[in-house]
Scaffold this motif. Structure first.
Motif, mmCIF file in Angstrom:
data_model
loop_
_atom_site.group_PDB
_atom_site.id
_atom_site.type_symbol
_atom_site.label_atom_id
_atom_site.label_comp_id
_atom_site.label_asym_id
_atom_site.label_seq_id
_atom_site.Cartn_x
_atom_site.Cartn_y
_atom_site.Cartn_z
ATOM 1 N N ARG A 163 31.496 -18.054 16.172
ATOM 2 C CA ARG A 163 31.725 -17.015 17.187
ATOM 3 C C ARG A 163 30.789 -17.214 18.382
ATOM 4 O O ARG A 163 31.155 -16.897 19.509
ATOM 5 N N ASP A 223 31.474 -19.037 9.967
ATOM 6 C CA ASP A 223 32.440 -18.442 10.891
ATOM 7 C C ASP A 223 31.746 -17.618 11.966
ATOM 8 O O ASP A 223 32.151 -17.639 13.133
ATOM 9 N N GLY A 272 35.618 -19.101 15.722
ATOM 10 C CA GLY A 272 35.689 -18.099 14.666
ATOM 11 C C GLY A 272 37.118 -17.883 14.205
ATOM 12 O O GLY A 272 37.999 -17.565 15.016
ATOM 13 N N ALA A 273 37.373 -18.068 12.911
ATOM 14 C CA ALA A 273 38.728 -17.962 12.368
ATOM 15 C C ALA A 273 39.076 -16.554 11.910
ATOM 16 O O ALA A 273 40.253 -16.230 11.746
ATOM 17 N N TRP A 274 38.062 -15.717 11.678
ATOM 18 C CA TRP A 274 38.311 -14.401 11.089
ATOM 19 C C TRP A 274 37.925 -13.275 12.045
ATOM 20 O O TRP A 274 37.428 -12.233 11.631
#
Length: 379
Positions: free
Chosen positions: A220, A216, A225-227
Motif C-alpha cells: 500500500r 500487502d 495492495g491486493a486487499w
C-alpha cells in the motif's frame, strides 16, 4: 515437531538492559557437528619416509580428488591414503597400485594400515573447527560475520534495545488490541521506522495470514495492495489530514488508523518512528547510466520493491505459505517470537536454508531473557 539435534550455542553475555535478544536461526551446516568419513591411514616407520611418500601421494592421489582438501595429510607419522568407500572391489594394495604409486611407496604405505574417521567437510565456525581438531588437523578460514551471527555479537547494545522496543510494541498490540491474534511489524532498518503493521485476518479469508497482510500493507505504501477493499474500514480516508507531524515521511498508508493513533498517543512508544520511504520515479536515462557506473542498486535508484531491504517482526513463526511469500517480497530479515506447529523456518524445516531459492533472508528468534523460547503455538 522436528527434533533439534544441534549443538548448544555459547551465547554472548549481555551487559545492557535489553529485555529481548535476537538469536540467529542458522542453517544446519553452521549449527551441527561436522560429519565424519572413514579413511585409510598408514603409520610410517619414521619421519624420513614422509617426504618421498607425500610427493607421490600429492601427485597421484591428491586430497582434492577425494574432496578432503580441508584436511592436513599428515599427523605425526600417520598419513591419509584414501576414503574406504573409494576402493569398491579392490583391496588397498591393488588400489594404490592402480593410481600409479611406485612399488616401493606402496610397500611402505601398506605395512601398517588402519581405518579412521576424519571430518568429511570443512568447518564453518570456530566451535566446529576446535571439535574437528580433536579428531584430525584441519584447515580453517574464519568468517567473522557468521561467527557474529552464531554468538550474538552481530547486534550492539543500541540495536538490542531497538529489538526490545519493537517486540514490546508488537506484543502490546497483539495482547491489548487484537485479542492474541498473530501480529507483525515491518521496519525500514535504515531509518528504524515502522513501514507497516498488521494482524491476521484469516476470518475474512484463509490466506490472509499475518505475514501476508503485512506484505500487502507494505505494498500500500508503494501504490499497491491486493486487499484494499477487504480492509478499507481500517484505514483513514485520503482527505484526512492526519500525517503532518510524522517523524520520517508522510507515507504511512501501511499502518491502520487505530494502530497509528495508539503509537502516537501512547507515551511508551513516543520515540518510535513511523513512515515508509516514498517510491521514487524512474530516473532519466542519463541518470541511470551515471548511477550504473557507481554500482547503485535498484533500491537506491527507484526506492523499495515490496519488502526489499526491510525487516519483519512477527509474533509467531510463519507457515510455509507465508515464509515463501516473504522470499518473493525480498525481505532482508525475519524476526519471530514463538515457534508454530507448522512453522517453516525452524520447527518443520528451514526454508531459508534451501540454496536453490533465488532470494534468502536471515532469520532470528526473539527471546525474552529467562523465558522458554521453544514453546510451540498450535493456533
Amino acid at each position: 515437531m522436528a527434533e533439534d539435534n544441534s549443538r548448544p550455542i555459547k551465547r554472548l553475555k549481555l551487559n545492557d538492559n535489553a529485555e529481548w535478544y535476537a538469536s540467529a536461526i542458522l542453517t544446519d551446516e553452521y549449527s551441527k557437528e561436522i560429519p565424519r568419513v572413514t579413511v585409510y591411514l598408514s603409520e610410517l616407520d619414521n619421519k624420513r619416509q614422509i617426504s618421498n611418500v607425500m610427493y607421490q601421494l600429492s601427485k597421484m592421489l591428491p586430497l582434492e580428488q577425494m574432496n578432503l582438501q580441508h584436511l592436513k595429510r599428515v599427523r605425526q607419522l600417520d598419513i591419509i591414503l584414501c576414503k574406504v568407500g573409494d576402493l569398491k572391489d579392490q583391496n588397498i594394495t591393488q588400489y594404490l597400485e592402480s593410481v600409479g604409486l611406485g612399488n616401493e611407496v606402496v610397500d611402505i604405505l601398506c605395512k601398517n594400515i588402519r581405518e579412521y574417521d576424519v571430518p568429511a567437510l570443512p568447518p564453518m565456525l570456530r566451535w566446529q573447527y576446535e571439535l574437528a581438531q580433536t579428531c584430525w588437523p584441519c584447515k580453517f578460514h574464519p568468517d567473522k560475520y557468521m561467527e557474529s551471527l552464531h554468538n550474538g555479537s552481530i547486534f550492539n547494545e543500541k540495536e538490542r534495545k531497538f529489538h526490545s522496543n519493537i517486540m514490546h510494541l508488537l506484543l502490546t498490540i497483539k495482547n491489548c488490541m487484537e485479542n492474541d491474534k498473530p501480529c507483525g511489524i515491518c521496519i525500514d532498518p535504515r531509518t528504524k521506522s515502522v513501514v507497516a503493521l498488521a494482524s491476521s485476518r484469516a476470518s475474512i479469508s484463509p490466506v490472509m495470514h499475518c505475514p501476508m497482510m503485512l506484505v500487502d500493507f507494505v505494498a500500500r505504501t508503494q501504490d499497491g495492495g491486493a486487499w484494499r477493499e477487504e480492509v478499507s474500514d481500517e484505514f483513514a480516508n485520503d482527505d484526512e489530514e492526519l500525517y503532518n507531524d510524522v517523524k520520517v515521511n508522510p507515507i504511512i498508508s501501511g499502518i491502520p488508523k487505530r494502530y497509528l493513533d495508539f503509537i502516537r498517543t501512547d507515551e511508551r512508544f513516543k520515540d518510535i518512528r513511523i513512515g515508509a520511504e516514498l517510491p521514487r520515479a524512474k530516473l532519466k536515462c542519463d541518470d541511470i547510466e551515471q548511477n550504473a557506473t557507481l554500482n547503485v542498486d535498484n533500491l537506491e535508484k527507484y526506492g523499495p520493491y515490496l519488502c526489499t531491504g526491510y525487516d519483519l517482526y512477527l509474533s509467531q513463526e510463519p507457515c510455509l505459505m507465508c515464509a515463501m511469500g516473504l522470499v518473493h517480497s525480498r525481505a532482508r530479515r525475519v524476526y519471530f517470537e514463538k515457534r508454530s506447529y507448522n512453522g517453516a523456518l525452524v520447527t518443520r524445516f528451514k526454508l531459508h536454508a534451501i540454496k536453490e531459492l533465488n532470494h534468502h533472508y536471515e532469520v532470528f528468534q526473539c527471546k525474552k531473557q529467562g523465558e522458554d523460547s521453544n514453546h510451540v503455538i498450535y493456533s
